[in-house]
Design a protein around this motif. Structure first.
Motif, PDB file in Angstrom:
ATOM      1  N   GLY A 192       5.131  30.427 -44.299  1.00  0.00           N
ATOM      2  CA  GLY A 192       5.387  31.675 -43.586  1.00  0.00           C
ATOM      3  C   GLY A 192       4.162  32.343 -42.998  1.00  0.00           C
ATOM      4  N   VAL A 193       3.025  31.640 -42.961  1.00  0.00           N
ATOM      5  CA  VAL A 193       1.794  32.210 -42.412  1.00  0.00           C
ATOM      6  C   VAL A 193       1.559  31.625 -41.017  1.00  0.00           C
ATOM      7  CG1 VAL A 193      -0.694  32.488 -42.690  1.00  0.00           C
ATOM      8  CG2 VAL A 193       0.797  32.444 -44.712  1.00  0.00           C
ATOM      9  N   PRO A 194       1.550  32.458 -39.963  1.00  0.00           N
ATOM     10  CA  PRO A 194       1.276  31.930 -38.621  1.00  0.00           C
ATOM     11  C   PRO A 194      -0.159  31.439 -38.512  1.00  0.00           C
ATOM     12  CG  PRO A 194       1.379  34.333 -38.587  1.00  0.00           C
ATOM     13  CD  PRO A 194       1.804  33.909 -39.959  1.00  0.00           C
ATOM     14  N   VAL A 195      -0.348  30.382 -37.723  1.00  0.00           N
ATOM     15  CA  VAL A 195      -1.659  29.754 -37.590  1.00  0.00           C
ATOM     16  C   VAL A 195      -2.050  29.664 -36.122  1.00  0.00           C
ATOM     17  CG1 VAL A 195      -3.017  27.659 -37.966  1.00  0.00           C
ATOM     18  CG2 VAL A 195      -1.340  28.393 -39.681  1.00  0.00           C
ATOM     19  N   VAL A 196      -3.266  30.136 -35.805  1.00  0.00           N
ATOM     20  CA  VAL A 196      -3.839  29.921 -34.483  1.00  0.00           C
ATOM     21  C   VAL A 196      -4.648  28.635 -34.582  1.00  0.00           C
ATOM     22  CG1 VAL A 196      -5.291  30.842 -32.659  1.00  0.00           C
ATOM     23  CG2 VAL A 196      -3.943  32.401 -34.078  1.00  0.00           C
ATOM     24  N   ALA A 197      -4.067  27.535 -34.098  1.00  0.00           N
ATOM     25  CA  ALA A 197      -4.663  26.208 -34.225  1.00  0.00           C
ATOM     26  C   ALA A 197      -5.507  25.886 -32.995  1.00  0.00           C
ATOM     27  CB  ALA A 197      -3.556  25.167 -34.416  1.00  0.00           C
ATOM     28  N   PRO A 198      -6.282  24.777 -33.040  1.00  0.00           N
ATOM     29  CA  PRO A 198      -7.074  24.376 -31.872  1.00  0.00           C
ATOM     30  C   PRO A 198      -6.214  24.213 -30.625  1.00  0.00           C
ATOM     31  CG  PRO A 198      -7.786  23.166 -33.806  1.00  0.00           C
ATOM     32  CD  PRO A 198      -6.571  23.921 -34.215  1.00  0.00           C
ATOM     33  N   GLU A 199      -6.782  24.555 -29.480  1.00  0.00           N
ATOM     34  CA  GLU A 199      -6.022  24.578 -28.232  1.00  0.00           C
ATOM     35  C   GLU A 199      -5.596  23.188 -27.765  1.00  0.00           C
ATOM     36  OE1 GLU A 199      -8.538  26.518 -25.434  1.00  0.00           O
ATOM     37  OE2 GLU A 199      -8.171  28.521 -26.231  1.00  0.00           O
ATOM     38  N   ASP A 200      -6.567  22.305 -27.563  1.00  0.00           N
ATOM     39  CA  ASP A 200      -6.289  21.012 -26.944  1.00  0.00           C
ATOM     40  C   ASP A 200      -6.643  19.821 -27.821  1.00  0.00           C
ATOM     41  OD1 ASP A 200      -5.411  22.153 -24.454  1.00  0.00           O
ATOM     42  OD2 ASP A 200      -7.504  22.609 -24.040  1.00  0.00           O
ATOM     43  N   ALA A 201      -7.612  19.991 -28.701  1.00  0.00           N
ATOM     44  CA  ALA A 201      -8.052  18.914 -29.582  1.00  0.00           C
ATOM     45  C   ALA A 201      -8.845  19.527 -30.721  1.00  0.00           C
ATOM     46  CB  ALA A 201      -8.908  17.907 -28.822  1.00  0.00           C
ATOM     47  N   LEU A 202      -8.957  18.795 -31.823  1.00  0.00           N
ATOM     48  CA  LEU A 202      -9.733  19.297 -32.949  1.00  0.00           C
ATOM     49  C   LEU A 202     -11.196  19.462 -32.551  1.00  0.00           C
ATOM     50  CD1 LEU A 202      -8.260  17.101 -35.848  1.00  0.00           C
ATOM     51  CD2 LEU A 202      -7.520  19.381 -35.073  1.00  0.00           C
ATOM     52  N   TRP A 203     -11.824  20.492 -33.095  1.00  0.00           N
ATOM     53  CA  TRP A 203     -13.239  20.767 -32.851  1.00  0.00           C
ATOM     54  C   TRP A 203     -13.567  20.797 -31.363  1.00  0.00           C
ATOM     55  CZ3 TRP A 203     -15.274  22.604 -37.034  1.00  0.00           C
ATOM     56  CH2 TRP A 203     -14.955  22.077 -38.291  1.00  0.00           C
TER      57      TRP A 203
END
Length: 347
Positions: A159-170
């Protein structure tokens, strides 16, 4: 490859042309001031919900988060620069000292006050979801990180929203990390101002050193038996170019396409690195002395001439990778070193 270089590469592995660097920035000797003095909570809920598209899909943040956790590189600095102390941050095992917190982060936490964050073990770059969730976060900001699909699913599943990497890791550009953090916290205007302030710092430094303009430069790193040249896509090189330097044509000519942000150079080709100034990073003064005097590195004309600017020490080397807090922290030292090297080159 050495342990320290491996950690540093994970810190700065970017694969987009904008990199983690300002696209038109330069700097002064000042430090970034937090956007506010609150130690918890974020901006107004007026702009919510907000939606982020990223490599794992889409994240919607319904309201301004109160308890902010960060993971990876740069997000912690952005949250702190926007006036909020996170409830959890990743340990910094390169440049973080015994307490595994970088000095600029430690200073910002002390300035803001409030409860110190939980330090999430980042030694293997694997997120302990259990450790994270124990801090009861409202959001995890991991824009520039190695967050895996499994980790993302586990955190969002709780239930925790995540702002993840946009296009690729690092790979998320450092400016985007700041902008995305501002959006996630309901502090977009403050984030825009923060970026403008950083741009102004770099521009001021460039104006104070007109001798940098048009001077050719190569950003090099010698790691035991591998010699690296960093390419224009690397955010650290972008900083040099924002200060007025021009990446030497020999750097791109030697690029063998190994990566978007670096290339390796064999010993027999080091004499082909034709640049007015060499800029480098080393863990210690002993390592710097080796770089300046070894039979291998002195094949480079600028090294033989002594036209070298160097950032020394793990803390300082880590700070070269730009964030909301590292840029003003390391910029004065960079400019000082570059000015001395340029004087030698042109003298």
């Amino acid at each position: 490859m050495s342990r320290s270089h491996t950690r540093l590469r994970a810190l700065v592995t970017l694969t987009v042309a904008g990199g983690l660097l300002l696209t038109g920035c330069a700097g002064t000797t000042g430090t970034a001031e937090p956007a506010s003095t609150e130690s918890s909570g974020a901006g107004s809920s007026a702009g919510f919900p907000v939606t982020f598209e990223h490599i794992y899909g889409e994240t919607v943040i319904e309201s301004a988060p109160e308890r902010v956790a960060t993971w990876g590189w740069g997000a912690t600095d952005a949250v702190l620069a926007l006036g909020i102390v996170p409830v959890a941050i990743a340990s910094m095992d390169y440049g973080g000292g015994e307490n595994r917190i970088t000095p600029w982060v430690e200073e910002a936490i002390a300035d803001l006050g409030g409860e110190e964050p939980v330090i999430l073990d980042n030694a293997t770059y694997e997120l302990s979801v259990e450790e994270l969730l124990a801090t009861d976060p409202d959001v995890l900001i991991a824009s520039y990180s190695g967050l895996t699909q499994e980790e993302y699913d586990a955190v969002t599943g709780a239930g925790v929203p995540v702002v993840a990497p946009e296009d690729a890791l690092w790979s998320t550009p450092w400016r985007d990390v700041i902008a995305d953090t501002g959006t996630a916290l309901g502090l977009q205007a403050e984030a825009d101002q923060l970026l403008a302030d950083l741009d102004e710092q770099v521009a001021d430094a460039a104006a104070e050193h007109p001798e940098f303009d048009g001077t050719t430069i190569a950003y090099a790193s010698d790691d035991v038996d591998t010699f690296y040249l960093y390419l224009p896509a690397d955010p650290r090189v972008e900083i040099l170019e924002d200060l007025g330097f021009v990446t030497a044509e020999s750097v791109t000519a030697l690029d063998e396409g190994e990566s978007t942000f670096y290339t390796t150079v064999s010993a027999e080709n080091l004499d082909q690195i034709d640049a007015d100034v060499i800029f480098t990073q080393v863990d210690s003064e002993d390592a710097l002395n080796t770089f300046l005097t070894s039979a291998r590195t002195t094949l480079i004309p600028a090294v033989a001439a002594g036209a070298v600017g160097a950032i020394v020490g793990e803390e300082n080397v880590a700070a070269i990778s730009p964030t909301a807090l590292t840029l003003p922290w390391i910029l004065p030292q960079m400019v000082e070193q570059l000015a001395a090297a340029t004087t030698t080159a042109k003298g």
